[in-house]
Design a protein around this motif. Structure first.
Motif, PDB file in Angstrom:
ATOM      1  N   TRP A 182      54.681  31.650  51.661  1.00 12.85           N
ATOM      2  CA  TRP A 182      54.644  29.875  51.591  1.00 12.85           C
ATOM      3  C   TRP A 182      54.673  29.108  52.357  1.00 12.85           C
ATOM      4  N   GLN A 183      53.499  29.170  52.878  1.00 12.48           N
ATOM      5  CA  GLN A 183      53.347  28.358  54.006  1.00 12.48           C
ATOM      6  C   GLN A 183      52.475  27.015  52.604  1.00 12.48           C
ATOM      7  N   CYS A 184      52.420  27.739  51.978  1.00 12.97           N
ATOM      8  CA  CYS A 184      51.836  26.533  51.127  1.00 12.97           C
ATOM      9  C   CYS A 184      52.520  25.742  49.960  1.00 12.97           C
ATOM     10  N   ARG A 185      53.604  25.388  50.189  1.00 11.13           N
ATOM     11  CA  ARG A 185      54.531  24.674  49.529  1.00 11.13           C
ATOM     12  C   ARG A 185      54.639  23.821  50.633  1.00 11.13           C
ATOM     13  N   LEU A 186      54.899  23.896  51.785  1.00  8.86           N
ATOM     14  CA  LEU A 186      54.695  22.869  53.004  1.00  8.86           C
ATOM     15  C   LEU A 186      53.552  22.038  53.112  1.00  8.86           C
ATOM     16  N   GLU A 187      52.438  22.186  52.272  1.00  9.66           N
ATOM     17  CA  GLU A 187      51.360  21.735  52.722  1.00  9.66           C
ATOM     18  C   GLU A 187      50.447  20.567  51.393  1.00  9.66           C
ATOM     19  N   LYS A 188      49.409  20.522  51.219  1.00 12.76           N
ATOM     20  CA  LYS A 188      49.092  19.904  50.179  1.00 12.76           C
ATOM     21  C   LYS A 188      48.538  20.731  50.335  1.00 12.76           C
ATOM     22  N   GLY A 189      47.737  21.050  48.489  1.00 14.01           N
ATOM     23  CA  GLY A 189      46.523  21.979  47.928  1.00 14.01           C
ATOM     24  C   GLY A 189      46.989  22.716  47.047  1.00 14.01           C
ATOM     25  N   PHE A 190      45.582  23.386  46.616  1.00 15.36           N
ATOM     26  CA  PHE A 190      46.093  23.945  45.485  1.00 15.36           C
ATOM     27  C   PHE A 190      46.417  25.789  45.696  1.00 15.36           C
ATOM     28  N   ALA A 191      46.859  26.200  47.202  1.00 12.86           N
ATOM     29  CA  ALA A 191      47.091  28.172  47.176  1.00 12.86           C
ATOM     30  C   ALA A 191      47.717  28.046  46.198  1.00 12.86           C
ATOM     31  N   LYS A 192      49.588  28.006  46.008  1.00 20.41           N
ATOM     32  CA  LYS A 192      49.929  28.526  45.425  1.00 20.41           C
ATOM     33  C   LYS A 192      49.280  29.083  44.059  1.00 20.41           C
ATOM     34  N   GLN A 193      48.184  28.301  43.607  1.00 24.62           N
ATOM     35  CA  GLN A 193      47.440  28.743  42.331  1.00 24.62           C
ATOM     36  C   GLN A 193      46.969  29.967  42.667  1.00 24.62           C
ATOM     37  N   LEU A 194      46.135  29.652  43.497  1.00 27.66           N
ATOM     38  CA  LEU A 194      45.353  31.121  43.963  1.00 27.66           C
ATOM     39  C   LEU A 194      45.672  32.290  44.190  1.00 27.66           C
ATOM     40  N   ALA A 195      46.937  32.040  44.427  1.00 23.39           N
ATOM     41  CA  ALA A 195      47.827  33.399  44.856  1.00 23.39           C
ATOM     42  C   ALA A 195      48.348  34.279  43.549  1.00 23.39           C
ATOM     43  N   SER A 196      49.011  32.830  42.400  1.00 17.51           N
ATOM     44  CA  SER A 196      48.568  33.844  41.614  1.00 17.51           C
ATOM     45  C   SER A 196      47.948  34.050  41.030  1.00 17.51           C
ATOM     46  N   ALA A 197      46.143  33.824  40.807  1.00 16.39           N
ATOM     47  CA  ALA A 197      45.703  33.517  39.329  1.00 16.39           C
ATOM     48  C   ALA A 197      45.236  35.061  40.598  1.00 16.39           C
ATOM     49  N   ARG A 198      44.947  35.450  41.381  1.00 17.21           N
ATOM     50  CA  ARG A 198      44.846  36.553  42.370  1.00 17.21           C
ATOM     51  C   ARG A 198      45.182  37.742  42.346  1.00 17.21           C
ATOM     52  N   ALA A 199      46.493  37.603  42.259  1.00 23.05           N
ATOM     53  CA  ALA A 199      47.529  38.606  41.707  1.00 23.05           C
ATOM     54  C   ALA A 199      47.120  39.457  40.599  1.00 23.05           C
ATOM     55  N   ALA A 200      46.939  38.353  39.764  1.00 22.74           N
ATOM     56  CA  ALA A 200      46.622  38.150  37.767  1.00 22.74           C
ATOM     57  C   ALA A 200      45.024  39.680  38.346  1.00 22.74           C
ATOM     58  N   GLN A 201      44.456  39.130  38.783  1.00 18.49           N
ATOM     59  CA  GLN A 201      43.076  39.728  38.753  1.00 18.49           C
ATOM     60  C   GLN A 201      43.040  40.863  39.872  1.00 18.49           C
ATOM     61  N   SER A 202      43.565  40.794  40.226  1.00 17.53           N
ATOM     62  CA  SER A 202      43.346  41.631  41.344  1.00 17.53           C
ATOM     63  C   SER A 202      44.271  43.584  40.651  1.00 17.53           C
ATOM     64  N   GLY A 203      45.152  42.120  39.766  1.00 14.47           N
ATOM     65  CA  GLY A 203      45.985  43.489  39.096  1.00 14.47           C
ATOM     66  C   GLY A 203      44.353  44.552  38.115  1.00 14.47           C
ATOM     67  N   VAL A 204      44.229  43.885  37.476  1.00 13.37           N
ATOM     68  CA  VAL A 204      42.618  44.059  36.861  1.00 13.37           C
ATOM     69  C   VAL A 204      41.937  45.005  37.405  1.00 13.37           C
ATOM     70  N   LEU A 205      41.984  44.838  38.790  1.00 12.83           N
ATOM     71  CA  LEU A 205      40.742  44.907  39.238  1.00 12.83           C
ATOM     72  C   LEU A 205      41.190  46.524  39.899  1.00 12.83           C
ATOM     73  N   ALA A 206      42.256  46.753  40.233  1.00 12.34           N
ATOM     74  CA  ALA A 206      43.801  47.786  40.520  1.00 12.34           C
ATOM     75  C   ALA A 206      43.385  48.651  39.552  1.00 12.34           C
ATOM     76  N   ALA A 207      43.436  48.686  38.391  1.00 12.41           N
ATOM     77  CA  ALA A 207      43.236  49.620  37.106  1.00 12.41           C
ATOM     78  C   ALA A 207      42.119  50.374  36.543  1.00 12.41           C
ATOM     79  N   ASP A 208      40.996  49.529  37.203  1.00 13.52           N
ATOM     80  CA  ASP A 208      39.381  49.042  36.281  1.00 13.52           C
ATOM     81  C   ASP A 208      39.043  50.450  37.741  1.00 13.52           C
ATOM     82  N   LEU A 209      39.742  50.032  39.275  1.00 16.52           N
ATOM     83  CA  LEU A 209      38.989  50.878  39.986  1.00 16.52           C
ATOM     84  C   LEU A 209      39.859  52.828  40.090  1.00 16.52           C
ATOM     85  N   ALA A 210      41.112  52.410  39.898  1.00 22.36           N
ATOM     86  CA  ALA A 210      41.808  53.882  39.739  1.00 22.36           C
ATOM     87  C   ALA A 210      41.748  54.369  38.377  1.00 22.36           C
TER      88      ALA A 210
END
Length: 446
Positions: A182-210
């Motif tokens: 949550w440090q991302c909400r205390l500072e300027k930048g787009f890190a919050k979007q990176l977190a949700s983007a990576r979570a969606a992408q990581s879910g696909v990667l996890a299923a593909d690897l499995a």
């Protein structure tokens, strides 16, 4: 524990849950369309265009491979703070689950039924992990990403028809990628979007690897060195597998009728009540009493950017009282600098209410006291804001929200109507979701 969670997810998904999933998809898509026009969305789309092409559409970013599409779309849904929310989990499940579903469904040429059932199961997993993690997890960790990655993995694995063993591996691999502070909400930048983007992408990667035979820890959530032990002091492991209701948790999700952090919505609803019985010149000062997380996230009397305004209780009260139901345009430049709005914001003081804090996250409530210039004291209480299951928006309001967002994003009325009808028709279709995929392809150059 992963196998026990998977067993819960193997229940039959009925027609009612599929219909709810279609509305969740419609709601997410409207949010993502507008997000793609914002500075954050444009930045991630520029990044996507540097990557190799593929056969899966991503909004504004052309056709890429599935995990890239999940990444791009995963960055878009939460930009304008109109995304759905599960209160107890404190998770916005659509932000991670639906981008993963759309990416894998296009790649696998899934049927509409498979797509909707994957959304339902993905929401279930993300929400259950969020409920298990508890409020102390949310204090430091961006639960939508840290818990949403499990939903993305389950949803992707569902579309790939992974058996229980491999789906358990996907859950374990998702846990190895769970992140977002949550440090991302205390500072300027787009890190919050990176977190949700990576979570969606990581879910696909996890299923593909499995699927490829990549084993993973089976107690990554509840193990001695797992997610709950590492990130929460008030976890509820029983939430992962608790039964007793035949209803899927997709039906427990709150839909936001207005822009802004969900913590601000009770105050908006209270302000809308005041404006019909009190004139602006009569207000001396306003006291807002609410739960601690709302105070921590949204006590901001002088927001100077759209992002800060969407997280300001003071701004939420001022625009709702002065202008009525908030719109996207109420959080930008000239509105933020408006002297009348600024004056009213300065009259709003925010306090924690211990009893409302004790109700959180079961309820996102507030109590307001408006003091008038002639000494009158006027009170309003909101325990369930508009859009909560106890105070729901109806289907027509959900459709109006989508059409409004689509228009804001530049879609024609005809195209928006066709998309809406295609999505809401998915529960009655049993073939490949070709019309939906065609619609998504039409958005690649948004």
């Amino acid at each position: 524990m992963s196998e026990n969670l998977i067993a819960v997810l193997e229940q039959d998904v009925g027609q009612a849950a599929c219909e709810q999933a279609a509305y969740r998809l419609l709601d997410w898509l409207g949010c993502a369309l507008v997000g793609a026009r914002e500075e954050q969305g444009l930045a991630v789309i520029r990044y996507a265009k540097t990557l190799p092409e593929g056969n899966v559409a991503c909004i504004g970013g052309g056709k890429r491979e599935a995990s890239t599409s999940a990444f791009v779309n995963g960055a878009l849904g939460n930009i304008l703070e109109m995304d759905d929310l599960h209160r107890m989990a404190i998770v916005h499940p659509g932000d991670t689950v639906i981008p993963a579903v759309l990416a894998v469904a296009q790649r696998e040429l899934s049927t509409s039924g498979e797509l909707l059932r994957a959304i339902v199961r993905g929401y279930e997993a993300a929400i259950r992990v969020g409920e298990a993690a508890g409020t102390e997890h949310y204090r430091y960790w961006y639960s939508t990403a840290t818990c949403g990655v499990f939903g993305a993995a389950v949803a992707a694995g569902s579309l790939m028809s992974l058996d229980r063993d491999k789906l358990s591996d996907a859950v374990g691999l998702a846990g190895m990628q769970s992140s977002g502070l949550w440090q991302c909400r205390l500072e300027k930048g787009f890190a919050k979007q990176l977190a949700s983007a990576r979570a969606a992408q990581s879910g696909v990667l996890a299923a593909d690897l499995a699927k490829c035979g990549f084993p993973a820890p089976r107690q990554i959530i509840d193990g001695r060195l797992g997610l709950l032990a590492a990130t929460s002091t008030n976890s509820r492991v029983e939430a992962l597998t608790k039964t007793g209701s035949e209803c899927w948790k997709v039906g427990e999700v709150s839909e936001k009728p207005w822009p802004g952090c969900r913590h601000t919505h009770p105050v908006i609803e209270a302000a809308l009540r005041y404006r019909v019985k009190l004139s602006l010149d009569k207000i001396s000062h306003v006291e807002v009493y609410t739960y601690k997380s709302a105070v921590d996230f949204c006590d901001d009397a002088m927001p100077d950017t759209p992002h800060r305004a969407r997280f300001s209780l003071q701004h939420a009260f001022a625009i709702a009282f002065i202008k009525g139901e908030p719109e996207l345009s109420d959080y930008v430049g000239e509105v933020l600098a408006d002297t009348t709005i600024d004056t009213l914001r300065s009259k709003v003081a925010v306090f924690e209410s211990p009893d409302l804090s004790a109700e959180f996250p079961h309820r996102y409530g507030c109590r307001l006291i408006v003091y008038t210039e002639d000494g009158e004291c006027m009170r309003e209480s909101i325990l369930s804001a508009k859009g909560d299951p106890e105070n729901p928006v109806d289907a027509s309001a959900s459709r109006r929200k989508f059409r409004s967002l689509a228009a804001h994003a530049g879609l024609t009325d005809e195209f928006a109507h066709d998309l809406e009808q295609t999505i809401l028709g998915l529960p009655s279709e049993h073939s490949c979701s070709s019309k939906l995929f065609d619609g998504l392809e039409a958005l690649i150059d948004l």
